[in-house]
Design a protein around this motif. Structure first.
Motif, mmCIF file in Angstrom:
data_model
loop_
_atom_site.group_PDB
_atom_site.id
_atom_site.type_symbol
_atom_site.label_atom_id
_atom_site.label_comp_id
_atom_site.label_asym_id
_atom_site.label_seq_id
_atom_site.Cartn_x
_atom_site.Cartn_y
_atom_site.Cartn_z
ATOM 1 N N ARG A 2 0.855 -1.192 0.000
ATOM 2 C CA ARG A 2 0.000 0.000 0.000
ATOM 3 C C ARG A 2 0.889 1.239 0.000
ATOM 4 O O ARG A 2 1.771 1.379 0.856
ATOM 5 C CB ARG A 2 -0.898 0.014 1.235
ATOM 6 N N ARG A 32 -2.962 5.309 -3.235
ATOM 7 C CA ARG A 32 -3.907 6.384 -2.911
ATOM 8 C C ARG A 32 -3.145 7.711 -2.888
ATOM 9 O O ARG A 32 -1.958 7.746 -2.541
ATOM 10 C CB ARG A 32 -4.576 6.159 -1.555
ATOM 11 N N TRP A 124 -5.698 4.447 9.771
ATOM 12 C CA TRP A 124 -6.777 3.506 9.406
ATOM 13 C C TRP A 124 -6.348 2.615 8.244
ATOM 14 O O TRP A 124 -6.531 1.404 8.278
ATOM 15 C CB TRP A 124 -8.038 4.281 9.030
ATOM 16 N N TRP A 125 -5.736 3.217 7.191
ATOM 17 C CA TRP A 125 -5.423 2.466 5.974
ATOM 18 C C TRP A 125 -4.128 1.670 6.106
ATOM 19 O O TRP A 125 -3.931 0.674 5.430
ATOM 20 C CB TRP A 125 -5.342 3.423 4.789
#
Length: 412
Positions: A2, A32, A124-125
């Motif tokens: 990520r 992201r 959170w991610w």
């Protein structure tokens, strides 16, 4: 893996992050991009996933209300302490005063609107890696808060790393560290302590070739610049080869968008090409007032830069890093008319290797521009210098190479 990318709301800085973001995404990583709400459209327009964080107050909002002198104390160039980046013996008191002012005013203005929401999202991610624009310290704060690896993606010369080198070398024992104290307060807020990587990252991705940069004493990961200017359509007229040498003229997006004007008189530039056996393609805003337009001149509000440059013999521009690098990749001699930040330095280094000529915007005259343009068109040394610079850039690792390097580094 990520990967979270983040920048404060400066569109041109985001655009320089897009090729690596896509390289990471096509390698199979989850990517992201966390930005203030007003930049989210640029992110989704690039086909990437936006995460709106914070609110839309930023540095330029303050400048529009107060004028640049109230924030920076200068009209052009880098504010202190970053004006010392190119010096071998800067003054400690000047560096310290500059950090006190910048830490309190510039960097807080750009970062505070993002920090809390960005940290909440990162926790959170749980990204494995955070990549941040070199003044978006909110990225380093969020990485520290969630335990992610992190690094900077430079958007020009690394004056921030160079200045930090000076600061650490000159700092007397026990002397204050305004930037470190500000970042440290946020580190402690989220359960950590200040570390130097919060200022300059654990590594730095540098898109300038060695001949155009001055490296800080940090781990640098070179990456070839790849032009991305946003959604665009190539006009039909570009498919017809020019009947005479074509010259591109662009003074970039930031100066006009942020200040309402250009640092050089565009009429002087147009007058300089009048009478020469060239075709000029100039990108100018509809609001630009011109008293006369030479024959064989095409005025357009926008044209995809790479598509235009492939048809050109010379480019005239402001020495913004994106425009300069895009032109260099096509082996085209350049006439730079720089004004502020790292533009004068980049223009001078370009000229030093005969890849172009540089005239500071405040010293540019019709006669000087004309003489420089004639030399660039007709003297073989400039074509040869531009070709050498192009080859140097093409030999740099691509964004795909860097994406693989980052994945292997994270895996270790």
């Amino acid at each position: 893996m990520r990967v979270l990318l983040t920048t404060y709301a400066e569109r041109t800085h985001f655009l320089m992050m897009v090729p690596l973001a896509w390289a990471l995404r096509t390698a199979g990583h989850d990517v992201r991009v966390a930005v203030q709400p007003k930049l989210a459209g640029a992110v989704t327009g690039a086909g990437l996933t936006a995460v709106p964080v914070g609110h839309d107050r930023d540095l330029w909002d303050l400048l529009r209300r107060t004028g640049p002198e109230h924030l920076f104390g200068v009209e052009t160039g880098w504010p202190a302490p970053y004006d010392t980046a190119a010096l071998s013996t800067p003054d400690w008191d000047h560096v310290l005063r500059g950090y006190r002012d910048i830490a309190v005013r510039w960097h807080k203005t750009s970062n505070v609107p993002l920090i809390n929401d960005l940290v909440d999202f990162a926790r959170w991610w749980r990204p494995d890696l955070v990549l941040w624009e070199p003044t978006t310290y909110a990225g380093a704060i969020a990485a520290k808060a969630c335990g992610a690896a992190h690094g900077r993606i430079l958007i020009g010369e690394d004056v921030f790393g160079l200045t930090r080198d000076h600061f650490l070398r000159l700092r007397p024992d026990g002397a204050p560290d305004p930037l470190g104290e500000w970042l440290g307060a946020y580190a402690r807020k989220y359960g950590g302590e200040f570390s130097e990587d919060m200022v300059t990252g654990q590594f730095t991705i540098d898109q300038l070739p060695a001949s155009l940069r001055h490296r800080a004493s940090l781990e640098h990961v070179p990456m070839r610049y790849v032009n991305y200017g946003g959604a665009a359509v190539v006009p039909d007229w570009l498919s017809t080869p020019p009947s005479r040498p074509r010259v591109a003229l662009t003074m970039g997006l930031t100066a006009h968008d942020r200040t309402g004007g250009y640092p050089v008189d565009l009429q002087d530039v147009l007058d300089a090409v009048d009478g020469l056996d060239v075709e000029l393609v100039a990108t100018v805003t509809p609001e630009t007032r011109l008293s006369r337009v030479p024959s064989r001149t095409r005025l357009v509000p926008f044209v995809p830069l790479t598509a235009l440059l492939t048809t050109c013999s010379v480019a005239i521009h402001h020495a913004g890093v994106g425009t300069l690098a895009s032109t260099a990749l096509r082996g085209i001699p350049q006439l730079t008319l720089p004004w502020d930040v790292d533009q004068p330095t980049l223009g001078a280094r370009l000229a030093a290797q005969d890849a172009g000529i540089s005239i500071h915007a405040t010293e540019a005259t019709t006669e000087g521009i004309r003489d420089a343009l004639v030399r660039l068109l007709h003297e073989p040394a400039y074509t040869k210098g531009a070709a050498h610079l192009r080859d140097e850039m093409l030999a740099m690792p691509s964004p795909n190479d860097v994406a693989a390097h980052l994945a292997a580094r994270r895996g270790s």
